[in-house]
Design an enzyme around this catalytic site. Structure first.
Site, mmCIF file in Angstrom:
data_model
loop_
_atom_site.group_PDB
_atom_site.id
_atom_site.type_symbol
_atom_site.label_atom_id
_atom_site.label_comp_id
_atom_site.label_asym_id
_atom_site.label_seq_id
_atom_site.Cartn_x
_atom_site.Cartn_y
_atom_site.Cartn_z
ATOM 1 N N ASP A 63 4.919 -85.823 -42.310
ATOM 2 C CA ASP A 63 3.466 -85.938 -42.400
ATOM 3 C C ASP A 63 2.941 -86.835 -41.283
ATOM 4 O O ASP A 63 3.399 -87.970 -41.116
ATOM 5 C CB ASP A 63 3.074 -86.541 -43.750
ATOM 6 N N TYR A 80 -3.296 -91.003 -36.345
ATOM 7 C CA TYR A 80 -2.147 -91.910 -36.318
ATOM 8 C C TYR A 80 -1.679 -92.210 -34.899
ATOM 9 O O TYR A 80 -0.952 -93.177 -34.674
ATOM 10 C CB TYR A 80 -0.972 -91.327 -37.101
ATOM 11 N N LYS A 96 -3.548 -83.686 -39.509
ATOM 12 C CA LYS A 96 -4.895 -83.793 -40.062
ATOM 13 C C LYS A 96 -5.952 -83.842 -38.953
ATOM 14 O O LYS A 96 -5.707 -84.410 -37.882
ATOM 15 C CB LYS A 96 -5.011 -85.056 -40.928
ATOM 16 N N HIS A 110 -9.163 -84.702 -42.898
ATOM 17 C CA HIS A 110 -8.722 -86.071 -43.157
ATOM 18 C C HIS A 110 -9.684 -86.884 -44.022
ATOM 19 O O HIS A 110 -9.266 -87.612 -44.919
ATOM 20 C CB HIS A 110 -8.482 -86.798 -41.820
#
Length: 303
Positions: free
Chosen positions: A48, A53, A78, A111
Site C-alpha cells: 500500500d 507519501y 491513492k 485519498h
C-alpha cells in the site's frame, strides 16, 4: 500453519485482496525499495502506497528487485486531495504509474473526500476502461458516503479508515460492510509517536495472556473483525511478527474487553467533514509530504 499473508478477501467486483499487507507511509524512496523487497521475499503480497507519501518510485523499485511476477502482487495507490480539487485525477494516476514503473495498479483510492463526486466519476471511467482492477475511497464520513451513493454507478470496493482498538469507527465500518465495501485500517497499531494502542493496559494484558506482542493483539482484533491491515515497518523481524497472528484467537470476552476501551477523540478540527489541515494543503497546492517527515499526519503535521 497457513499464514495470514496467504488469506485473501473477495471484493465486491470479484477481485481478491490479501488480508494483510505492508504500508509505506513515512518511508523514503530508499527505505521503500528495501522494505518492499524484503516484505515480498517474506511472503507479503499487498503493498500500500500513495502519491502523497512521496515514495512511489521506491515502491516500484522494490517490486522489481523482488523478482516476483507483477500479477502476484496487489498494489494500492491513492489520488491526493490537491489533484482531486484541481480535477487532475486521470493525470495524477498516470503520474503515479510512471513513478511506480507499472502499467496498472490493483486498487486506486480517492485519498480524501475533496471534490469527491467529480473525482469518483473519473475513477469510475478509469475502472471501466480496465486500467485499474478496483477503485476505492478513504477517510469518508457517513454523510459523505450517503452523498456519494446518491451519485455513483460503481460501488467502492474498499474504504480505508483510521482503525484500531482505540479508534474503531464502528458506525462507518458497519455502513460499509452492509454496502459490500471491504474495510482497510490505516494506523492499525495507533500513533507511533505516542503509542496509545501498544501501551494500552487492556492490549498489554492480552499480550501477556497469549504470549504475544501488543501489535499482534491489535492486528488479531482487526482480523477477527474482517478488517484488512497494512502495518508499516521497515524491519523484517517486525514484518514476520505482524503476520504471526493465526496461532491464537481472541475470545468473545477478550473482544468485549477491547470493545469497552475508551475511544480516543478525533484529533482534527473539520470544516464540512474535511480536516482543516487537508483543506489548507489543498489551498497551498501541496501534493507530496516533505521528504523525511517523521510526524503523525493525524495530529501534528503543522507542529
Amino acid at each position: 500453519m497457513k499464514s495470514v499473508l496467504q488469506i485473501t478477501r473477495l471484493l465486491n467486483n470479484g477481485v481478491k485482496i490479501p488480508m494483510m499487507g505492508l504500508g509505506t507511509w513515512q518511508m523514503s524512496d530508499e527505505e521503500a525499495t528495501v522494505a518492499v523487497r524484503q516484505a515480498l521475499e517474506l511472503g507479503y503480497r499487498l503493498i500500500d502506497t500513495a502519491a502523497f507519501y512521496n515514495c512511489e518510485k521506491g515502491v516500484g523499485q522494490g517490486i522489481r528487485d523482488s523478482g516476483i511476477s507483477r500479477e502476484k502482487i496487489f498494489v494500492t495507490t491513492k489520488v491526493w486531495a490537491t489533484d482531486l480539487y484541481e480535477n487532475r485525477v486521470e493525470e495524477a494516476y498516470e503520474e503515479s504509474l510512471q513513478r511506480l514503473g507499472l502499467d496498472y495498479v490493483d486498487l486506486l483510492i480517492l485519498h480524501w473526500p475533496v471534490n469527491y463526486i467529480n473525482g469518483w466519476k473519473i475513477m469510475e471511467r478509469i475502472y471501466r476502461q480496465g486500467r485499474v482492477r478496483a477503485i476505492g475511497i478513504s477517510n469518508f464520513r457517513i454523510k459523505q458516503l450517503l452523498k456519494l451513493f446518491d451519485a455513483l454507478e460503481v460501488v467502492p470496493a474498499v474504504i480505508q479508515l483510521e482503525l484500531n482498538p482505540l479508534v474503531t469507527n464502528f458506525e462507518i465500518r458497519s455502513f460499509c460492510e452492509a454496502k459490500g465495501i471491504a474495510v482497510t485500517a490505516w494506523q492499525s497499531l495507533g500513533s507511533g509517536s505516542t503509542g496509545e494502542v501498544l501501551n494500552n493496559e487492556v492490549i498489554v494484558g492480552l499480550a501477556k495472556k497469549y504470549g504475544k506482542t501488543p501489535a499482534q493483539i491489535a492486528l488479531r482484533w482487526a482480523f477477527q473483525n474482517n478488517i484488512i491491515t497494512i502495518p508499516k515497518t521497515v524491519t523484517p523481524k517486525r514484518m514476520m511478527e505482524n503476520a504471526d497472528i493465526l496461532d491464537f484467537e481472541l475470545t468473545e470476552e477478550d473482544m468485549e474487553w477491547i470493545g469497552n476501551i475508551k475511544q480516543l477523540p478525533r484529533y482534527d478540527t473539520e470544516i464540512r467533514d474535511v480536516p482543516i489541515r487537508i483543506t489548507e494543503m489543498v489551498k497551498r497546492g501541496v501534493r507530496f509530504v516533505e521528504k523525511g517527515y517523521k510526524g503523525n499526519l493525524t495530529r501534528d503535521f503543522y507542529d
